[in-house]
Design a protein around this motif. Structure first.
Motif, short mmCIF file in Angstrom:
data_model
loop_
_atom_site.label_atom_id
_atom_site.label_comp_id
_atom_site.label_asym_id
_atom_site.label_seq_id
_atom_site.Cartn_x
_atom_site.Cartn_y
_atom_site.Cartn_z
N LEU A 95 0.86 -1.19 0.00
CA LEU A 95 0.00 0.00 0.00
C LEU A 95 0.89 1.24 0.00
O LEU A 95 1.69 1.43 0.92
N ILE A 96 0.75 2.05 -1.03
CA ILE A 96 1.56 3.27 -1.19
C ILE A 96 0.69 4.48 -0.88
O ILE A 96 -0.42 4.60 -1.38
N GLY A 97 1.20 5.39 -0.07
CA GLY A 97 0.50 6.64 0.18
C GLY A 97 0.97 7.71 -0.78
O GLY A 97 2.18 7.95 -0.90
N ALA A 98 0.03 8.33 -1.49
CA ALA A 98 0.33 9.48 -2.35
C ALA A 98 -0.23 10.70 -1.65
O ALA A 98 -1.44 10.92 -1.63
N VAL A 99 0.65 11.48 -1.04
CA VAL A 99 0.23 12.50 -0.08
C VAL A 99 0.47 13.91 -0.62
O VAL A 99 1.58 14.25 -1.03
N GLU A 100 -0.59 14.71 -0.58
CA GLU A 100 -0.53 16.12 -0.95
C GLU A 100 -1.12 16.96 0.17
O GLU A 100 -1.98 16.50 0.92
N GLY A 101 -0.69 18.18 0.29
CA GLY A 101 -1.33 19.14 1.20
C GLY A 101 -1.09 18.85 2.66
O GLY A 101 -0.04 19.15 3.22
N PHE A 102 -2.07 18.23 3.30
CA PHE A 102 -2.00 17.96 4.73
C PHE A 102 -2.25 16.49 5.01
O PHE A 102 -3.14 15.87 4.43
N ALA A 103 -1.45 15.92 5.92
CA ALA A 103 -1.69 14.59 6.48
C ALA A 103 -1.65 14.77 7.99
O ALA A 103 -0.61 14.63 8.63
N LEU A 104 -2.80 15.12 8.55
CA LEU A 104 -2.87 15.52 9.95
C LEU A 104 -3.78 14.60 10.75
O LEU A 104 -4.75 14.06 10.22
N ALA A 105 -3.44 14.42 12.02
CA ALA A 105 -4.24 13.62 12.94
C ALA A 105 -4.49 12.25 12.31
O ALA A 105 -3.55 11.55 11.96
N GLY A 106 -5.76 11.88 12.14
CA GLY A 106 -6.06 10.60 11.51
C GLY A 106 -5.49 10.47 10.13
O GLY A 106 -5.18 9.37 9.66
N GLY A 107 -5.33 11.60 9.43
CA GLY A 107 -4.71 11.56 8.11
C GLY A 107 -3.25 11.17 8.19
O GLY A 107 -2.75 10.41 7.35
N CYS A 108 -2.55 11.66 9.19
CA CYS A 108 -1.16 11.25 9.42
C CYS A 108 -1.11 9.77 9.78
O CYS A 108 -0.23 9.04 9.32
N GLU A 109 -2.09 9.32 10.56
CA GLU A 109 -2.12 7.92 10.97
C GLU A 109 -2.41 7.00 9.78
O GLU A 109 -1.92 5.87 9.74
N LEU A 110 -3.20 7.47 8.82
CA LEU A 110 -3.38 6.72 7.59
C LEU A 110 -2.06 6.62 6.81
O LEU A 110 -1.71 5.57 6.29
N ALA A 111 -1.34 7.74 6.75
CA ALA A 111 -0.04 7.73 6.07
C ALA A 111 0.92 6.76 6.75
O ALA A 111 1.66 6.02 6.09
N LEU A 112 0.92 6.74 8.08
CA LEU A 112 1.79 5.84 8.82
C LEU A 112 1.44 4.38 8.58
O LEU A 112 2.28 3.49 8.77
N SER A 113 0.22 4.12 8.16
CA SER A 113 -0.23 2.75 7.91
C SER A 113 0.19 2.26 6.53
O SER A 113 0.08 1.05 6.26
N CYS A 114 0.64 3.16 5.67
CA CYS A 114 1.10 2.77 4.34
C CYS A 114 2.50 2.19 4.41
O CYS A 114 3.27 2.51 5.31
N ASP A 115 2.83 1.37 3.42
CA ASP A 115 4.15 0.74 3.40
C ASP A 115 5.23 1.71 2.93
O ASP A 115 6.36 1.67 3.43
N VAL A 116 4.92 2.53 1.96
CA VAL A 116 5.83 3.56 1.47
C VAL A 116 5.04 4.82 1.19
O VAL A 116 3.82 4.77 0.98
#
Length: 255
Positions: A95-116
């Motif tokens: 699972l790859i996270g493609a992140v733009e803008g903000f990854a905050l709170a639960g959004g950061c935690e979703l990013a942390l759950s990605c493999d890369v």
């Protein structure tokens, strides 16, 4: 569930899962949680899908839990999967996270759950729950100190302050920084590279990397062998070697 809360597209063996609530900064409500959970089920059950990308609509990844829904009593949790239908049960496939803008709170935690993570250069990461009288209980307090130095994770958890994409890269939190607006493009490039590899080998490799952190010195070789030995004895292992010798692309069977 709103059919538009999460968009799912599969092409050339790659699934793209898009949180589609741009007016709410892609914050997670129950509809989003159900949509992500369904996508993860599809990812792991469909042999034709080799990897997935998690992203957000309109150049914003995710601002976290929908607080307006929260105060009405709605919790964006799925039994057995936790927040956003993901953080407590991660997919077997990459699972790859493609992140733009903000990854905050639960959004950061979703990013942390990605493999890369492939991240736009304007991104801000943070677990600011303490600023709202809450705690980063969707994995942030546990995963962050395993992915960056614990003292920095402690600072982020206690202050709620954000860090930039560049700082996140320096700390080893993310894999690649790309120009703002091109994170999905960069993630697709990585996903296609993964999808071209042997599917059994990819699954086994991810599993060992994830699980080996809890293995003792005495058990690590035995545990690894149990996972990777079937790969070495597979038809794909022979096909990969033949393809290399014959200077052609391999025809994977996944067995």
């Amino acid at each position: 569930m709103s059919e538009d809360a999460v968009l799912v597209n599969v092409e050339d063996g790659v699934m793209v899962v898009t949180i589609n609530r741009p007016k709410a900064k892609n914050s997670v409500n129950l509809a989003v949680a159900k949509g992500i959970a369904a996508a993860m089920d599809q990812l792991d059950s469909d042999d034709s899908i080799r990897a997935a990308i998690l992203t957000g609509a309109d150049n914003t990844f995710c601002a976290g839990m929908d607080l307006k829904a929260f105060v009405t009593g709605e919790l964006p949790m799925i039994k057995g999967r936790g927040f956003a239908g993901l953080v407590e049960k991660l997919p077997q496939k990459p699972l790859i996270g493609a992140v733009e803008g903000f990854a905050l709170a639960g959004g950061c935690e979703l990013a942390l759950s990605c493999d890369v993570l492939v991240v736009g250069d304007n991104v801000k990461f943070g677990i600011p729950e303490v600023k709202r009288g809450l705690a980063a209980a969707a994995g942030g307090l546990m995963r962050l100190p395993k992915q960056i130095p614990p003292r920095i994770a402690m600072e982020m958890a206690l202050t709620g302050d954000f860090i930039s994409a560049q700082r996140a890269y320096e700390l080893g939190l993310i894999n690649r920084i790309v120009p703002a607006g091109s994170a999905l493009e960069g993630a697709l490039e990585m996903a296609k590279t993964i999808a071209a590899n042997g599917p059994m080998a990819v699954l086994a490799s991810k599993r060992v990397v994830v699980e080996s952190g809890n293995w003792s010195e005495e058990e690590m070789w035995k545990n690894q062998a149990a996972i990777v030995d079937p790969v070495f004895s597979s038809e794909d292992a022979i096909e990969g070697s033949k393809a290399f010798a014959e200077k052609r692309a391999p025809n994977w069977k996944g067995k």
